[in-house]
Enzyme design. Structure first.
Site, mmCIF file in Angstrom:
data_model
loop_
_atom_site.group_PDB
_atom_site.id
_atom_site.type_symbol
_atom_site.label_atom_id
_atom_site.label_comp_id
_atom_site.label_asym_id
_atom_site.label_seq_id
_atom_site.Cartn_x
_atom_site.Cartn_y
_atom_site.Cartn_z
ATOM 1 N N SER A 245 -53.338 -97.238 -9.635
ATOM 2 C CA SER A 245 -51.894 -97.053 -9.821
ATOM 3 C C SER A 245 -51.323 -95.691 -9.467
ATOM 4 O O SER A 245 -50.107 -95.540 -9.412
ATOM 5 C CB SER A 245 -51.520 -97.361 -11.259
ATOM 6 O OG SER A 245 -51.416 -98.742 -11.410
ATOM 7 N N LYS B 229 -44.278 -90.339 -15.710
ATOM 8 C CA LYS B 229 -44.340 -91.803 -15.825
ATOM 9 C C LYS B 229 -43.992 -92.221 -17.254
ATOM 10 O O LYS B 229 -44.386 -91.539 -18.208
ATOM 11 C CB LYS B 229 -45.754 -92.266 -15.442
ATOM 12 C CG LYS B 229 -45.918 -93.777 -15.323
ATOM 13 C CD LYS B 229 -47.332 -94.121 -14.823
ATOM 14 C CE LYS B 229 -47.527 -95.622 -14.694
ATOM 15 N NZ LYS B 229 -48.876 -95.979 -14.174
ATOM 16 N N SER C 49 -48.953 -99.237 -10.287
ATOM 17 C CA SER C 49 -47.849 -99.301 -11.224
ATOM 18 C C SER C 49 -46.998 -98.030 -11.279
ATOM 19 O O SER C 49 -45.877 -98.071 -11.780
ATOM 20 C CB SER C 49 -48.398 -99.603 -12.623
ATOM 21 O OG SER C 49 -49.203 -98.536 -13.073
HETATM 22 N N1 GLN Z 1 -52.905 -103.058 -9.963
HETATM 23 C C1 GLN Z 1 -53.903 -102.850 -10.965
HETATM 24 C C2 GLN Z 1 -53.573 -103.684 -12.177
HETATM 25 O O1 GLN Z 1 -52.584 -104.322 -12.163
HETATM 26 C C3 GLN Z 1 -54.013 -101.390 -11.318
HETATM 27 C C4 GLN Z 1 -52.981 -100.930 -12.242
HETATM 28 C C5 GLN Z 1 -53.189 -99.511 -12.707
HETATM 29 O O2 GLN Z 1 -53.958 -98.747 -12.134
HETATM 30 N N2 GLN Z 1 -52.530 -99.184 -13.809
HETATM 31 O O3 GLN Z 1 -54.265 -103.720 -13.117
#
Ligand code: GLN
Length: 448
Positions: free
Chosen positions: A149, A50, A125
């Protein structure tokens, strides 16, 4: 695609041939946009990374315009551990800007497609990592999970995604979003590969003061034949789509047939999870993102004076979702509202943790949805509130610091994958992997 377990047995020559073929395959499918680029290093088994995990010499940008031009001067601890174990970072994968999002649509590099249906999001994400593995363009990948995410995109792309207990995996070299919630974890084709990659990246690290400094490993004791007590949450599941409810019922049947004991428990209304999470995460994000001022990293837009340079750089460099969260975070931390929002969120977080501990007095694992439905279409989650609400099933795990694993269970009528998650006690990754392997075997998803 060969599994990680198989790839670890290949000779150097076989690996190099495999990597050349893989690179050609990735380049032949640019539409998918799972990888930002391929920057192969070393002779090891290729792992997709990532874009928020530092790999020395790579451009690492957290999917943001503000970090264009930044070159990582060091390796994240997970990269060091991977390299020592015969793996090598292969390419960086697309993500929501600074890991804020649930669809990968907020990336500076444009959207990533869901490999099962190109009208749908891959989740986020870590959408690039999930799409790469789901499309057969990676053996395995690393993602990061602050509020789902890793697990949510894994579920949308039909793969396995695991978030370790907070502190199990060093965060040194991970671009910080919300430091008390972030964990790096494996995204793989099956549960055993997730256990292998988890063993490799977890363990003590002096460079992360929140690291648990524990070095026990799971693979040598993996045992899918253990009989466990699994708590299920009938009321909690009521708000999910029919597809998810059916998958939930199917998983319960499979667990029963595999000899596990099922008990029914309840969780408090998940709306409190959303509030506690979005206050905590934005407060921490505001602080973490203060360092992107155009002086030390990446892109700079010169202004008339220093203050103007900060303003121009940040206005130009951050996307809308990141700006929204910086504003929210500053609001909840401001002196007039700190007690009313931030402090209350921390109290709620404590209650969430306690409610899990209570269930774990009687259960080894909890079975929960990971998302309310299958992957939405592009644009469907454009309204930020809708997007935040779609995180209801994933974020309490991060607030409580627990380990959880999302695995594919079934497919919807329109052939989209549906994953569910198992959640374990803090530091009980062994039971998490044992139970997940048992469920994976009982479900036999690959046959669908
Ligand atoms: N969707 C969640 C957020 O936008 C989780 C994102 C994540 O785990 N990085 O914060």
């Amino acid at each position: 695609m060969i599994t990680l377990k198989e790839a670890l047995k290949l000779s150097k020559e076989e690996l190099n041939n495999f990597k050349a073929e893989l690179k050609a395959k990735i380049e032949a499918d640019p539409e998918l946009n799972a990888y930002i680029d391929v920057q192969n290093i070393g002779d090891g088994v290729p792992i997709a990374i990532k874009d928020n995990i530092q790999v020395k010499g790579w451009s690492i940008t957290s999917g943001s315009n503000i970090l264009q031009g930044y070159i990582a001067p060091y390796n994240a601890t997970v990269i060091e551990k991977m390299t020592k174990a015969g793996l090598s970072p292969f390419g960086r994968t697309n993500m929501d800007e600074f890991a804020m999002g649930s669809t990968t649509e907020s990336s500076f590099y444009g959207k990533t497609l869901n490999p099962h249906n190109s009208d749908c999001v891959p989740g986020g994400s870590s959408g690039g990592s999930a799409a790469a593995v789901g499309a057969g363009l990676a053996i395995a990948a690393l993602g990061s999970d602050t509020g789902g995410s890793i697990r949510q995109p894994a579920s949308f792309c039909g793969i396995v995604g695991m978030k370790p207990t907070y502190g199990r995996v060093s965060r040194y070299g991970l671009g910080a979003y919300a430091s008390s919630l972030d964990q790096i974890g494996p995204m793989t084709q099956n549960v055993e590969d997730a256990a292998i990659l988890y063993d490799i990246i977890s363990g003590s690290d002096e460079k992360d003061s929140t690291n648990a400094k524990m070095d026990d490993k799971v693979c040598q004791n993996l045992n899918p034949d253990r009989k466990l007590t699994v708590a299920v949450l009938p009321h909690y599941v009521e708000n999910a789509s029919e597809d998810v409810k059916n998958a939930y019922a199917k998983a319960i049947e499979a667990l029963k047939n595999a000899g596990h004991t099922i008990i029914e428990r309840e969780m408090m209304d998940a709306k409190f999870d959303i509030s506690a999470y979005y206050i905590t995460a934005t407060a921490e994000a505001t602080t973490n993102l203060a360092r992107y001022d155009g002086i030390r990293y990446g892109n700079r837009v010169e202004g008339e004076n220093l203050q103007d340079t900060f303003i121009q750089t940040r206005s130009n460099g951050f996307g809308d979702e990141v700006k929204r969260r910086i504003m929210l975070g500053n609001f909840v931390l401001s002196s007039g509202y700190y007690e009313a929002y931030y402090v209350k969120a921390q109290k709620t977080r404590h209650i969430i943790k306690k409610q899990y501990e209570k269930i774990f007095e009687e259960a080894d694992l909890i079975l929960s949805p990971i998302a309310p439905g299958t992957a939405p279409k592009f644009g469907e989650l454009k309204n930020p509130i809708d997007m935040y609400l779609s995180d209801i099933y994933s974020i309490s795990v991060n607030l409580a610091g627990l380990p959880a694993l999302s695995l594919p269970i079934s497919k919807s009528e329109d052939s989209m994958p549906i994953g569910l998650q198992l959640i374990a006690k803090a530091y009980d990754e062994q039971t998490l992997f044992d139970g997940s392997m048992s469920l994976e075997r009982a479900i036999n998803y690959k046959k669908h």
